[in-house]
Design a protein around this motif. Sequence first.
Motif, PDB file in Angstrom:
ATOM      1  N   GLY A  30       0.791  -1.226   0.000  1.00 16.11           N
ATOM      2  CA  GLY A  30       0.000   0.000   0.000  1.00 16.11           C
ATOM      3  C   GLY A  30       0.820   1.272   0.000  1.00 16.11           C
ATOM      4  N   ARG A  31       1.980   1.252  -0.659  1.00 16.58           N
ATOM      5  CA  ARG A  31       2.845   2.430  -0.671  1.00 16.58           C
ATOM      6  C   ARG A  31       3.709   2.418  -1.929  1.00 16.58           C
ATOM      7  N   PRO A  32       4.186   3.576  -2.361  1.00 12.91           N
ATOM      8  CA  PRO A  32       5.065   3.616  -3.529  1.00 12.91           C
ATOM      9  C   PRO A  32       6.405   2.964  -3.224  1.00 12.91           C
ATOM     10  N   LEU A  33       6.996   2.365  -4.250  1.00 18.51           N
ATOM     11  CA  LEU A  33       8.234   1.627  -4.070  1.00 18.51           C
ATOM     12  C   LEU A  33       9.264   1.991  -5.135  1.00 18.51           C
ATOM     13  N   ASP A  34      10.528   1.862  -4.751  1.00 14.59           N
ATOM     14  CA  ASP A  34      11.668   1.924  -5.664  1.00 14.59           C
ATOM     15  C   ASP A  34      12.329   0.557  -5.580  1.00 14.59           C
ATOM     16  N   ILE A  35      12.083  -0.280  -6.585  1.00 19.75           N
ATOM     17  CA  ILE A  35      12.501  -1.676  -6.552  1.00 19.75           C
ATOM     18  C   ILE A  35      13.755  -1.854  -7.390  1.00 19.75           C
ATOM     19  N   ARG A  36      14.768  -2.465  -6.790  1.00 20.32           N
ATOM     20  CA  ARG A  36      15.987  -2.826  -7.509  1.00 20.32           C
ATOM     21  C   ARG A  36      15.973  -4.337  -7.674  1.00 20.32           C
ATOM     22  N   GLN A  37      15.778  -4.763  -8.895  1.00 16.36           N
ATOM     23  CA  GLN A  37      15.541  -6.181  -9.159  1.00 16.36           C
ATOM     24  C   GLN A  37      16.626  -6.755 -10.055  1.00 16.36           C
ATOM     25  N   GLY A  38      16.822  -8.063  -9.946  1.00 14.82           N
ATOM     26  CA  GLY A  38      17.735  -8.756 -10.821  1.00 14.82           C
ATOM     27  C   GLY A  38      19.157  -8.263 -10.674  1.00 14.82           C
ATOM     28  N   ALA A  39      19.875  -8.231 -11.783  1.00 14.39           N
ATOM     29  CA  ALA A  39      21.278  -7.830 -11.763  1.00 14.39           C
ATOM     30  C   ALA A  39      21.445  -6.317 -11.656  1.00 14.39           C
ATOM     31  N   ALA A  40      20.563  -5.544 -12.330  1.00 17.49           N
ATOM     32  CA  ALA A  40      20.808  -4.093 -12.378  1.00 17.49           C
ATOM     33  C   ALA A  40      19.586  -3.279 -12.763  1.00 17.49           C
ATOM     34  N   SER A  41      18.374  -3.788 -12.528  1.00 14.67           N
ATOM     35  CA  SER A  41      17.163  -3.127 -13.004  1.00 14.67           C
ATOM     36  C   SER A  41      16.499  -2.279 -11.918  1.00 14.67           C
ATOM     37  N   GLN A  42      15.699  -1.297 -12.369  1.00  7.91           N
ATOM     38  CA  GLN A  42      14.960  -0.429 -11.452  1.00  7.91           C
ATOM     39  C   GLN A  42      13.516  -0.311 -11.912  1.00  7.91           C
ATOM     40  N   ILE A  43      12.589  -0.461 -10.953  1.00  3.33           N
ATOM     41  CA  ILE A  43      11.158  -0.328 -11.191  1.00  3.33           C
ATOM     42  C   ILE A  43      10.606   0.635 -10.147  1.00  3.33           C
ATOM     43  N   LEU A  44       9.851   1.641 -10.576  1.00 11.22           N
ATOM     44  CA  LEU A  44       9.172   2.548  -9.655  1.00 11.22           C
ATOM     45  C   LEU A  44       7.673   2.283  -9.680  1.00 11.22           C
ATOM     46  N   THR A  45       7.026   2.402  -8.525  1.00 13.77           N
ATOM     47  CA  THR A  45       5.576   2.231  -8.453  1.00 13.77           C
ATOM     48  C   THR A  45       4.935   3.347  -7.639  1.00 13.77           C
ATOM     49  N   ARG A  46       3.638   3.547  -7.875  1.00 18.20           N
ATOM     50  CA  ARG A  46       2.836   4.517  -7.130  1.00 18.20           C
ATOM     51  C   ARG A  46       1.475   3.899  -6.856  1.00 18.20           C
ATOM     52  N   VAL A  47       0.814   4.382  -5.812  1.00 15.54           N
ATOM     53  CA  VAL A  47      -0.494   3.853  -5.410  1.00 15.54           C
ATOM     54  C   VAL A  47      -1.560   4.928  -5.598  1.00 15.54           C
ATOM     55  N   HIS A  48      -2.723   4.515  -6.116  1.00 14.70           N
ATOM     56  CA  HIS A  48      -3.853   5.420  -6.304  1.00 14.70           C
ATOM     57  C   HIS A  48      -5.104   4.821  -5.665  1.00 14.70           C
ATOM     58  N   PRO A  49      -6.092   5.652  -5.336  1.00 15.90           N
ATOM     59  CA  PRO A  49      -7.349   5.133  -4.793  1.00 15.90           C
ATOM     60  C   PRO A  49      -8.032   4.176  -5.769  1.00 15.90           C
TER      61      PRO A  49
END
Length: 219
Positions: A187-206
């Motif tokens: 239930g919160r935005p994330l900065d995900i560092r995945q695998g060998a060198a990847s980046q994923i950003l997320t956001r939450v909405h109603p």
Amino acid sequence: MIDLVELRVFIGPDGRGGNPLGVVTDGAQVPGTADRQRLATQLGFSETVFIDDVIRGAVDIYTPSAQLAFAGHPLVGTSWLMRERGQAAEVLRPAAGEVRTWAEDDFTWIRGRAQWASGRRTHQYATAAEVDALPAPPPGTGWLYAWAWLDEAAGQVRARAFPRRGDNIVEDEATGAAAVVLTGELGRPLDIRQGAASQILTRVHPGGWIDVGGRVARS
């Protein structure tokens, strides 16, 4: 000849990483479900996407062993490619439903729902080192998204993804759908560092809507 574009999706800040993606830009070149599955299996990418209608944003997504209603890195990558080719879409339409998409600086974003990515189980580990030490794949069956906090206050996560579905994809370098599931659970935005060198950003909405975004480059 099939017009196939190869991309890397969710590349890291230094340009490394990113999950390989195959995009068939004219889906009419491979019209049947069986033929699409066969091509996706032959290509061996974690996902291959077929663009069926540029104007409507209709797309069809396959792993090497299954058709998917929703997947993050194929939709982010397809949106980026369409924009690069002067065919930018505001909505993509995989089988799951309408997926809004847009660009912010060097990030391409989509908006989806965690229930569209059912079957992906998350498991929290105590430390990022424990996640890094996992074999590929870990023992067990079923889709596993292994994660730990890098910095909980800042929403920074270390993650690895193991489809464990019996095809040739032992570990996904970057997985937008699993990131959507984890974001929905926390239930919160994330900065995900995945695998060998990847980046994923997320956001939450109603209303259960979750944004997932990342950088894309041609392979």
